[in-house]
Design an enzyme around this catalytic site. Structure first.
Site, PDB file in Angstrom:
ATOM      1  N   HIS A  64       0.980  -1.271   0.002  1.00  0.00           N
ATOM      2  CA  HIS A  64       0.150   0.151   0.341  1.00  0.00           C
ATOM      3  C   HIS A  64       0.972   1.496   0.454  1.00  0.00           C
ATOM      4  O   HIS A  64       0.596   2.301   0.319  1.00  0.00           O
ATOM      5  CB  HIS A  64      -1.373   0.016   0.876  1.00  0.00           C
ATOM      6  CG  HIS A  64      -2.135  -0.874   0.796  1.00  0.00           C
ATOM      7  ND1 HIS A  64      -2.696  -2.042  -0.425  1.00  0.00           N
ATOM      8  CD2 HIS A  64      -3.617  -0.936   0.982  1.00  0.00           C
ATOM      9  CE1 HIS A  64      -3.235  -2.004  -0.492  1.00  0.00           C
ATOM     10  NE2 HIS A  64      -4.472  -1.688   0.356  1.00  0.00           N
ATOM     11  N   ASP A 125      -6.095   5.522   9.624  1.00  0.00           N
ATOM     12  CA  ASP A 125      -7.604   5.279   9.728  1.00  0.00           C
ATOM     13  C   ASP A 125      -8.028   4.103   9.148  1.00  0.00           C
ATOM     14  O   ASP A 125      -8.891   3.677   8.927  1.00  0.00           O
ATOM     15  CB  ASP A 125      -7.676   6.302   8.247  1.00  0.00           C
ATOM     16  CG  ASP A 125      -7.576   8.017   8.537  1.00  0.00           C
ATOM     17  OD1 ASP A 125      -7.576   8.214  10.065  1.00  0.00           O
ATOM     18  OD2 ASP A 125      -7.213   9.353   8.315  1.00  0.00           O
ATOM     19  N   GLU A 236      -9.490  14.193  14.571  1.00  0.00           N
ATOM     20  CA  GLU A 236      -9.021  14.708  13.245  1.00  0.00           C
ATOM     21  C   GLU A 236      -9.596  15.796  12.212  1.00  0.00           C
ATOM     22  O   GLU A 236     -10.881  16.548  13.409  1.00  0.00           O
ATOM     23  CB  GLU A 236      -9.462  13.396  12.370  1.00  0.00           C
ATOM     24  CG  GLU A 236      -8.236  12.146  12.583  1.00  0.00           C
ATOM     25  CD  GLU A 236      -7.910  11.382  11.376  1.00  0.00           C
ATOM     26  OE1 GLU A 236      -8.514  11.544  10.425  1.00  0.00           O
ATOM     27  OE2 GLU A 236      -7.451  10.374  11.350  1.00  0.00           O
TER      28      GLU A 236
HETATM   29  P1  FAD Z   1       4.273  -1.700   2.551  1.00  0.00           P
HETATM   30  O1  FAD Z   1       3.360  -0.125   1.441  1.00  0.00           O
HETATM   31  O2  FAD Z   1       4.108  -2.592   1.601  1.00  0.00           O
HETATM   32  O3  FAD Z   1       5.900  -1.525   2.643  1.00  0.00           O
HETATM   33  C1  FAD Z   1       5.677   0.172   2.980  1.00  0.00           C
HETATM   34  C2  FAD Z   1       7.460  -0.118   3.347  1.00  0.00           C
HETATM   35  O4  FAD Z   1       7.934  -0.105   4.677  1.00  0.00           O
HETATM   36  C3  FAD Z   1       8.042  -0.355   2.428  1.00  0.00           C
HETATM   37  O5  FAD Z   1       9.435   0.658   1.949  1.00  0.00           O
HETATM   38  C4  FAD Z   1       8.937  -1.556   2.627  1.00  0.00           C
HETATM   39  O6  FAD Z   1      10.075  -2.010   2.118  1.00  0.00           O
HETATM   40  C5  FAD Z   1       8.863  -1.256   3.976  1.00  0.00           C
HETATM   41  N1  FAD Z   1       8.342  -2.499   4.775  1.00  0.00           N
HETATM   42  C6  FAD Z   1       7.679  -3.209   4.596  1.00  0.00           C
HETATM   43  N2  FAD Z   1       7.458  -4.266   5.755  1.00  0.00           N
HETATM   44  C7  FAD Z   1       8.166  -4.655   6.524  1.00  0.00           C
HETATM   45  C8  FAD Z   1       8.958  -4.951   7.340  1.00  0.00           C
HETATM   46  N3  FAD Z   1       8.096  -5.563   7.514  1.00  0.00           N
HETATM   47  N4  FAD Z   1      10.251  -4.571   7.622  1.00  0.00           N
HETATM   48  C9  FAD Z   1      10.154  -3.372   7.430  1.00  0.00           C
HETATM   49  N5  FAD Z   1      10.303  -3.302   6.340  1.00  0.00           N
HETATM   50  C10 FAD Z   1       9.080  -3.426   6.139  1.00  0.00           C
HETATM   51  N6  FAD Z   1      -0.650   5.978   6.914  1.00  0.00           N
HETATM   52  C11 FAD Z   1      -0.627   6.188   8.345  1.00  0.00           C
HETATM   53  O7  FAD Z   1       0.142   7.053   9.243  1.00  0.00           O
HETATM   54  N7  FAD Z   1      -2.155   6.478   8.772  1.00  0.00           N
HETATM   55  C12 FAD Z   1      -3.157   6.870   7.674  1.00  0.00           C
HETATM   56  O8  FAD Z   1      -4.306   6.928   8.713  1.00  0.00           O
HETATM   57  C13 FAD Z   1      -2.700   5.980   6.740  1.00  0.00           C
HETATM   58  N8  FAD Z   1      -4.234   5.110   6.164  1.00  0.00           N
HETATM   59  C14 FAD Z   1      -3.949   5.051   5.271  1.00  0.00           C
HETATM   60  C15 FAD Z   1      -5.467   4.643   4.344  1.00  0.00           C
HETATM   61  C16 FAD Z   1      -4.920   3.658   2.677  1.00  0.00           C
HETATM   62  C17 FAD Z   1      -6.314   3.608   1.722  1.00  0.00           C
HETATM   63  C18 FAD Z   1      -3.692   3.537   2.064  1.00  0.00           C
HETATM   64  C19 FAD Z   1      -3.378   2.939   0.872  1.00  0.00           C
HETATM   65  C20 FAD Z   1      -2.961   4.452   3.124  1.00  0.00           C
HETATM   66  C21 FAD Z   1      -2.909   4.704   4.157  1.00  0.00           C
HETATM   67  N9  FAD Z   1      -1.753   4.327   5.422  1.00  0.00           N
HETATM   68  C22 FAD Z   1      -1.980   5.364   6.286  1.00  0.00           C
HETATM   69  C23 FAD Z   1       0.026   4.987   4.709  1.00  0.00           C
HETATM   70  C24 FAD Z   1       0.504   3.629   5.390  1.00  0.00           C
HETATM   71  O9  FAD Z   1       0.742   3.422   6.507  1.00  0.00           O
HETATM   72  C25 FAD Z   1       1.202   2.913   4.322  1.00  0.00           C
HETATM   73  O10 FAD Z   1       0.440   2.328   2.891  1.00  0.00           O
HETATM   74  C26 FAD Z   1       2.200   2.149   4.817  1.00  0.00           C
HETATM   75  O11 FAD Z   1       3.100   1.846   3.562  1.00  0.00           O
HETATM   76  C27 FAD Z   1       1.970   0.330   5.098  1.00  0.00           C
HETATM   77  O12 FAD Z   1       1.250  -0.177   4.133  1.00  0.00           O
HETATM   78  P2  FAD Z   1       1.956  -1.700   3.783  1.00  0.00           P
HETATM   79  O13 FAD Z   1       1.668  -2.750   5.226  1.00  0.00           O
HETATM   80  O14 FAD Z   1       1.077  -2.327   2.437  1.00  0.00           O
HETATM   81  O15 FAD Z   1       3.703  -1.509   3.368  1.00  0.00           O
END
Ligand code: FAD
Length: 496
Positions: A64, A125, A236
């Protein structure tokens, strides 16, 4: 090398895509680990190849990210969701916690902890994100003013460094890597397990929205609320620009406190600021007092009379609210579109200057998606993690969460929204507003140096210590993989 899981070289195109849907960097393989050993041996193998190899490794949570941060051009992507560690383990008692796999989604952790009447304290969120993904950024929502972001509510981590070593760390034990990894953009290690602080879970939530047309009144109330002892549990807000008519769409499930007055309220295309707050309660204990408590809190606020709207929902439904929108958008085919999001932290002293220009001149309407605006109180945040925030004690989270219509050349098209984002950033730069990016993305190391400011040296020292060959999280585009083959270029939007 043998694995408990498996390594795929085919059908891997899906990991060259993320929620942002703008960057597409093709890896050479995807590891589906079944054990922590699968990950550590892969990283160690690549580390032992030294600078003869260009291979990099990206942990992918739920994919994401917005701009390729979890992608690895010609590298290995680790699908963290397939990691099986022992089942979620919950400790009840005075300091409750849950041990989870870093590939676990927050929504699953919520359901598991609720079985024990408990829940994590700090949220995002949207809950269909992984623990490792949000802890690598911060994890911020309307509870952060009180509990800090998610990275402040972690007791212990298990991490695999860029050398392939497995390290258990906490505030007391291996504290340097613990703080480095939290908000560390995946640069120092792959988190495989986390111990997250829990609290008794509320049962129900009164969820309230009220409108303002005066930004000064809106921010004054928000700031008073985040600093009061007796306040709401979630705070918020968002901006509504150039919506005409009776403003029904954004509050369909909310009941007006004053139905007659609310029916007569017309926005007339004004810029409106919507305060969004929530109070948690247990109907068995406090249903008599909850309405009185809310009335007392609301009586101190200066919103436009007749624009208070209230909804009562179960706690898990409140937390999982964005998923409801996701389902509706998916049905209409509007979820898997480009998301040129821009997330900023704005110092409190500059928020009015920012608002006047950005909401008055640059962003002419909010039809492409929500724009969030709410303050947080840094005194409740630990400042020894890798997360970078503005210097002031109170700063605003301002998030432009726009979706682009594929192939549109108009106001809802990707290029238009990206150009608008650039205008916002240029304005911030010209006026030296002292903003910081959240979920940052830069194409040059100079920009990263500016982002980290005085923290850059520590960030580099930790990189040299824990990932000296710069194998990890190449999609962040901060460091170049140490390789005798020359430079990798990760910043291009389409290298598939
Ligand atoms: P990924 O996108 O897969 O990874 C994010 C980063 O972390 C990459 O660099 C990856 O290599 C690294 N990573 C992933 N897993 C690990 C691990 N286990 N160890 C070390 N590094 C790792 N963020 C907020 O703070 N508040 C919000 O309210 C919020 N709302 C959101 C709503 C939506 C609809 C979306 C799509 C995103 C939102 N986000 C929010 C953002 C979210 O925190 C980031 O997208 C974050 O990257 C988490 O997504 P993911 O778990 O898919 O991680």
């Amino acid at each position: 090398m043998t694995f408990d899981g498996n390594l795929s070289f085919d059908n891997i195109r899906h990991v060259a895509k993320d929620f942002g849907n703008i960057y597409h960097l093709m890896p050479c393989a995807v590891l589906h680990p079944k054990s922590v050993f699968d990950i550590s041996s892969t990283v160690k193998y690549i580390f032992d190849m030294g600078s003869t190899s260009e291979l990099t490794v990206a942990a992918r949570g739920h994919g994401h990210s917005l701009k390729g941060q979890a992608q690895a051009y010609k590298g290995v992507v680790i699908d963290m969701e397939s990691l099986s560690v022992p089942e979620m383990n919950i400790q009840t008692g005075t300091l409750p916690y849950i041990d989870v796999s870093a590939g676990e989604l927050w929504i699953n952790m919520l359901h598991e902890s609720l079985k024990h009447g408990l829940a994590p304290k700090s949220w995002t969120d949207y809950l269909h994100l992984t623990v490792g993904g949000t802890l690598s950024n911060a994890g911020i929502s309307g509870q952060a003013f009180r509990h800090g972001p998610q990275i402040n509510n972690v007791h212990r981590l298990k991490v695999i460094t860029g050398r392939g070593e497995i390290v258990t760390c906490s505030e007391e034990h291996n504290a340097d890597i613990f703080h480095a990894v939290l908000g560390g953009l995946g640069q120092f290690g792959i988190i495989t397990e986390a111990r997250i602080a829990l609290e008794p879970a509320p049962k129900k939530v009164k969820w309230i929205r009220a409108l303002y047309s005066d930004i000064y009144a809106f921010t004054k109330d928000q700031e008073n609320l985040i600093s009061s002892r007796d306040s709401f549990d979630y705070i918020e807000g968002f901006v509504i620009i150039n919506r005409t008519g009776l403003l029904n769409s954004w509050r369909s499930s909310f009941k007006p406190k004053d139905p007659v007055g609310a029916n007569h309220f017309i926005s007339e295309g004004r810029i409106l600021f919507c305060l969004e707050v929530a109070k948690y309660f247990d109907p068995a204990e406090s249903s008599k007092h909850i309405d009185e408590d809310i009335d007392t809190l609301l009586s101190k606020l200066s919103y436009i009379e007749s624009t208070v709207f209230i909804s009562e929902v179960a706690y898990p439904d409140f937390l999982d609210r964005v998923h409801q929108s996701e389902m509706k958008l998916r049905e209409k085919g509007l979820w898997e579109v480009p998301h040129p999001w821009l997330n900023l932290f704005i110092p409190r002293s500059r928020i009015h200057e920012f608002s006047e220009e950005v909401f008055g001149n640059i962003v002419r309407d909010t039809s492409n998606g929500p724009v969030l605006i709410y303050p947080v109180n840094k005194s409740r945040w630990k400042n020894i993690t890798s997360l970078i925030t503005p210097a002031e004690d109170v700063f605003y989270v301002v998030s432009f969460l726009f979706s682009a219509t594929p192939s549109s050349k108009g106001k809802d098209g990707l290029e238009h929204i990206l150009a608008q984002n650039n205008r916002i950033l240029q304005f911030c730069e010209r006026r030296r507003l002292g903003i910081k990016h959240y979920l940052p993305h830069y194409s040059t190391q100079e920009d990263w140096k500016t982002h980290f400011g005085t923290h850059w040296e520590v960030f580099c020292r930790r990189k040299r210590t824990y990932d000296p060959l710069a194998i990890l999280a190449p999609g962040q585009n901060i460091f170049q993989r140490a390789s005798s083959h020359g430079r990798h270029t990760y910043s291009s939007r389409n290298v598939a």
